[in-house]
Design a protein around this motif. Structure first.
Motif, mmCIF file in Angstrom:
data_model
loop_
_atom_site.group_PDB
_atom_site.id
_atom_site.type_symbol
_atom_site.label_atom_id
_atom_site.label_comp_id
_atom_site.label_asym_id
_atom_site.label_seq_id
_atom_site.Cartn_x
_atom_site.Cartn_y
_atom_site.Cartn_z
ATOM 1 N N ALA A 88 0.881 -1.213 0.091
ATOM 2 C CA ALA A 88 0.205 0.037 -0.011
ATOM 3 C C ALA A 88 0.860 1.240 -0.053
ATOM 4 N N GLY A 89 2.211 1.156 0.404
ATOM 5 C CA GLY A 89 3.025 2.369 0.174
ATOM 6 C C GLY A 89 3.043 2.974 1.430
ATOM 7 N N PHE A 90 2.749 2.196 2.604
ATOM 8 C CA PHE A 90 2.488 2.906 3.937
ATOM 9 C C PHE A 90 4.178 2.932 4.452
ATOM 10 N N TYR A 91 4.927 1.730 4.072
ATOM 11 C CA TYR A 91 6.385 1.736 4.259
ATOM 12 C C TYR A 91 7.079 1.786 3.221
ATOM 13 N N SER A 92 8.284 2.011 2.910
ATOM 14 C CA SER A 92 9.237 1.598 1.813
ATOM 15 C C SER A 92 10.209 0.550 2.274
ATOM 16 N N LEU A 93 11.037 0.210 1.296
ATOM 17 C CA LEU A 93 11.839 -0.768 1.561
ATOM 18 C C LEU A 93 13.244 -0.166 2.240
ATOM 19 N N GLU A 94 13.262 1.003 2.273
ATOM 20 C CA GLU A 94 14.600 1.690 2.930
ATOM 21 C C GLU A 94 14.181 1.657 4.493
ATOM 22 N N ASN A 95 12.806 1.885 4.747
ATOM 23 C CA ASN A 95 12.646 1.971 6.301
ATOM 24 C C ASN A 95 12.119 0.891 6.875
ATOM 25 N N ILE A 96 12.334 -0.573 6.065
ATOM 26 C CA ILE A 96 11.534 -1.605 6.588
ATOM 27 C C ILE A 96 12.034 -2.067 8.104
ATOM 28 N N GLY A 97 13.320 -1.849 8.358
ATOM 29 C CA GLY A 97 13.899 -2.438 9.729
ATOM 30 C C GLY A 97 13.201 -1.333 10.791
ATOM 31 N N ALA A 98 13.027 -0.101 10.302
ATOM 32 C CA ALA A 98 12.556 0.802 11.539
ATOM 33 C C ALA A 98 11.086 0.468 11.751
ATOM 34 N N ALA A 99 10.229 0.116 10.561
ATOM 35 C CA ALA A 99 9.012 -0.222 10.633
ATOM 36 C C ALA A 99 8.691 -1.653 11.531
ATOM 37 N N LEU A 100 9.493 -2.694 11.316
ATOM 38 C CA LEU A 100 9.560 -3.821 12.087
ATOM 39 C C LEU A 100 9.688 -3.627 13.564
#
Length: 134
Positions: A88-100
């Motif tokens: 959905a574009g809520f997260y990007s692959l660059e900030n996936i670690g921070a999101a997890l």
């Protein structure tokens, strides 16, 4: 006619009925949402009180609670919430670690299952208080 009573509501036609029904539904939702999560936590506390003697020690208790509360949350976070939010574009692959990190350690968006780790932490706090106070 009685003062303060509107007898015309059932006999009124048009937009007024739909608007009034929507207001009733909306007010009912507000009332329900004002107590449904506190009632859920109170119910889980009452059930904890009834069953907390069934566990032999704190390790068994934490193991059972982690399997029932944290495991579904983690599996849902990794295999449902995270892919869906990436698509959905809520997260990007660059900030996936921070999101997890934010999702798993409650420093960010925990999604719609936020109450599972919260309930687990409540159980841990209560068990620690029981250990020191009883």
């Amino acid at each position: 006619m009685v003062w303060g009573v509107n007898y015309s509501f059932p006999f009124t036609s048009g937009k007024y009925i739909y608007h009034s029904l929507w207001n009733i539904i909306w007010k009912g939702q507000e009332v329900l949402y004002s107590f449904h999560m506190p009632a859920f936590f109170a119910l889980s506390g009452a059930l904890y009180f009834l069953t907390h003697k069934n566990y032999l020690d704190i390790n068994q208790f934490l193991s059972v609670k982690a399997k029932r509360l944290l495991l579904p949350f983690i599996l849902c976070a990794f295999f449902y919430m995270m892919p869906l939010k990436l698509l959905a574009g809520f997260y990007s692959l660059e900030n996936i670690g921070a999101a997890l990190n934010g999702m798993l350690f409650a420093t960010g968006d925990a999604g719609h299952l936020w109450f599972l780790p919260t309930l687990f932490l409540n159980f841990v706090v209560v068990k620690v208080l029981e250990f020191f106070l009883i």
